[in-house]
Scaffold this motif. Structure first.
Motif, short mmCIF file in Angstrom:
data_model
loop_
_atom_site.label_atom_id
_atom_site.label_comp_id
_atom_site.label_asym_id
_atom_site.label_seq_id
_atom_site.Cartn_x
_atom_site.Cartn_y
_atom_site.Cartn_z
N GLY A 29 0.82 -1.20 0.00
CA GLY A 29 0.00 0.00 0.00
C GLY A 29 0.85 1.25 0.00
N LEU A 30 0.21 2.37 -0.28
CA LEU A 30 0.86 3.67 -0.30
C LEU A 30 0.21 4.56 0.75
CD1 LEU A 30 0.89 4.16 -4.17
CD2 LEU A 30 2.79 3.41 -2.72
N SER A 31 0.98 5.49 1.28
CA SER A 31 0.46 6.38 2.31
C SER A 31 0.94 7.82 2.08
CB SER A 31 0.92 5.92 3.69
OG SER A 31 0.43 6.77 4.71
N THR A 32 0.09 8.74 2.46
CA THR A 32 0.45 10.16 2.40
C THR A 32 0.93 10.66 3.77
OG1 THR A 32 -1.84 10.83 2.82
CG2 THR A 32 -1.18 10.59 0.52
N THR A 33 1.02 9.77 4.73
CA THR A 33 1.48 10.12 6.07
C THR A 33 2.44 9.05 6.58
OG1 THR A 33 -0.42 8.99 7.06
CG2 THR A 33 -0.63 11.37 6.70
N THR A 87 -4.11 16.97 -3.74
CA THR A 87 -3.08 17.84 -3.17
C THR A 87 -2.06 17.06 -2.34
OG1 THR A 87 -4.51 18.31 -1.29
CG2 THR A 87 -4.56 19.87 -3.12
N ALA A 88 -2.47 15.94 -1.78
CA ALA A 88 -1.56 15.12 -0.96
C ALA A 88 -0.52 14.45 -1.85
CB ALA A 88 -2.35 14.08 -0.19
N LYS A 89 0.63 14.15 -1.27
CA LYS A 89 1.69 13.44 -1.99
C LYS A 89 1.94 12.11 -1.30
CE LYS A 89 3.99 17.48 -3.79
NZ LYS A 89 5.22 18.24 -3.88
N ILE A 90 2.30 11.11 -2.10
CA ILE A 90 2.66 9.79 -1.56
C ILE A 90 4.05 9.92 -0.95
CG2 ILE A 90 3.05 7.37 -2.10
CD1 ILE A 90 0.16 8.28 -2.60
N THR A 91 4.16 9.58 0.34
CA THR A 91 5.43 9.73 1.06
C THR A 91 5.95 8.42 1.65
OG1 THR A 91 4.24 10.29 3.09
CG2 THR A 91 4.93 12.13 1.68
N ALA A 111 12.10 7.72 -0.95
CA ALA A 111 13.21 8.66 -1.11
C ALA A 111 12.72 9.97 -1.73
CB ALA A 111 14.30 8.04 -1.98
N THR A 112 11.67 9.89 -2.53
CA THR A 112 11.09 11.05 -3.20
C THR A 112 9.59 11.04 -2.97
OG1 THR A 112 12.77 10.91 -4.94
CG2 THR A 112 10.81 12.20 -5.43
N GLU A 113 9.01 12.18 -2.68
CA GLU A 113 7.55 12.28 -2.57
C GLU A 113 6.97 12.27 -3.98
OE1 GLU A 113 6.69 15.86 -0.45
OE2 GLU A 113 7.24 14.98 1.47
#
Length: 137
Positions: A29-33, A87-91, A111-113
């Motif tokens: 999965g991916l998360s923005t937080t 607006t959120a970025k995957i971090t 390593a990169t958002e």
């Protein structure tokens, strides 16, 4: 990295204190937080209608071990194409034993958002997902 909770579960299983069923499938999965190192909670998945966790079969054909002793993905892993801008970025990324809920078992910061852009997709290159059971101090 492995969450402290999952490390404790697997340690207890190895020494006969609890039973633990190894999943046939894990889900990336991916998360923005950020994700809690202790419990594997706190992730915020994209709300994009096309987003879904990617199933990873728990099989030798899915994973290999690199020279550093890390378990890594054999093939590239593709997430669905995003349906809309956000607006959120995957971090962060995480691995769970559940397709839609549950806790992170393993996790890490990217390593990169990555922005969530309509028509864009996130692809993890072969060998790009590196799992280990030791956490930095």
């Amino acid at each position: 990295m492995i969450t402290k909770e999952h490390a404790t579960e697997t340690l207890q299983m190895e020494f006969g204190k609890v039973s633990y069923s190894i999943p046939d499938v894990h889900y990336l999965g991916l998360s923005t937080t950020a994700i809690s190192a202790d419990t594997g909670i706190g992730f915020t998945e994209p709300t994009d209608t096309a987003y879904t966790r990617v199933a990873l079969n728990n099989a030798a054909s899915t994973w290999t071990v690199n020279a550093a002793g890390e378990v890594v993905n054999v093939s590239s892993i593709e997430f669905p194409t995003f349906a809309a801008n956000a607006t959120a970025k995957i971090t962060h990324w995480f691995i769970s034993s559940s397709q839609t809920d549950g806790k992170a078992l393993y996790y890490g910061a990217l390593a990169t958002e990555y922005p969530i852009v309509q028509g864009g997709k996130i692809v993890v290159a072969a060998g790009g997902l590196q799992l280990c059971r030791t956490n930095p101090s």
